[in-house]
Design a protein around this motif. Structure first.
Motif, short mmCIF file in Angstrom:
data_model
loop_
_atom_site.label_atom_id
_atom_site.label_comp_id
_atom_site.label_asym_id
_atom_site.label_seq_id
_atom_site.Cartn_x
_atom_site.Cartn_y
_atom_site.Cartn_z
N TRP A 30 0.80 -1.22 0.00
CA TRP A 30 0.00 0.00 0.00
C TRP A 30 0.84 1.27 0.00
O TRP A 30 0.31 2.38 -0.06
N GLU A 33 0.19 3.85 -3.01
CA GLU A 33 -1.06 4.62 -2.88
C GLU A 33 -0.88 5.69 -1.81
O GLU A 33 -1.29 6.84 -1.98
N ARG A 36 1.18 8.73 -3.03
CA ARG A 36 0.40 9.66 -3.86
C ARG A 36 -0.57 10.47 -3.01
O ARG A 36 -0.77 11.66 -3.22
#
Length: 178
Positions: A30, A33, A36
């Protein structure tokens, strides 16, 4: 001085604990993600870059499961080098664990540890377009700064000069209970 030398490596609270990364480069599926999400519309903020820059990394653990991660460093003020600050450089919770309060529970754990290492203030740089991060830090008692006085050696790589910096005093009477 590395953070490992300055304070206890594992800090436990009622809802969560922070446990140091064992390896210098740690990954989780993860992280991309989260990188970002942290950066907003800017270039992703990669945890590998934070660790390569000398920051210390910790897992956020709740109910014996890794739910998030954070990175920070001890730094100093350009004006008063003897003054120590903890500088947050990465804080993210895996998407499926967000909104359970684990990120907010990890913050006072690191603040207490930083205070015991001699830090008197906590600083968090944010991309100016990341409203979720702004709200998060405001809820935890951080206030926006008009300017920040971090020494050039302690300025985290990848943090833009137009970053919005948040600050919180780490005086004992100003810290929330764990």
């Amino acid at each position: 001085m590395s953070l490992n030398d300055a304070w206890p490596s594992t800090v436990r609270g009622e809802r969560a604990a922070i446990v140091p990364f064992v390896d210098s480069i740690t990954t989780a599926d993860w992280f991309d993600e989260a990188a970002r999400a942290i950066a907003g519309r800017r270039e992703p903020c990669r945890i590998e870059r934070r660790l390569a820059d000398g920051d210390q990394g910790w897992w956020i653990v709740a109910d014996d499961e890794q739910v998030g991660a954070l990175c920070a460093r001890l730094g100093s003020s350009a004006a008063t080098p003897e003054s120590r600050a903890v500088i947050w450089t990465w804080l993210a919770v895996e998407a499926r664990w967000r909104a359970y309060g684990y990120g907010g529970a990890a913050v006072p754990l690191l603040e207490h540890a930083a205070r015991s290492a001699g830090a008197t203030v906590a600083l968090a740089p944010l991309p100016p377009d990341n409203g979720v991060a702004l709200y998060f830090w405001l809820r935890l008692g951080y206030i926006p700064l008009r300017s920040v006085d971090v020494s050039a050696d302690d300025w985290p790589s990848g943090v833009a000069r137009d970053a919005l910096w948040m600050q919180r005093s780490l005086h004992l009477d100003n810290l929330p209970a764990e």
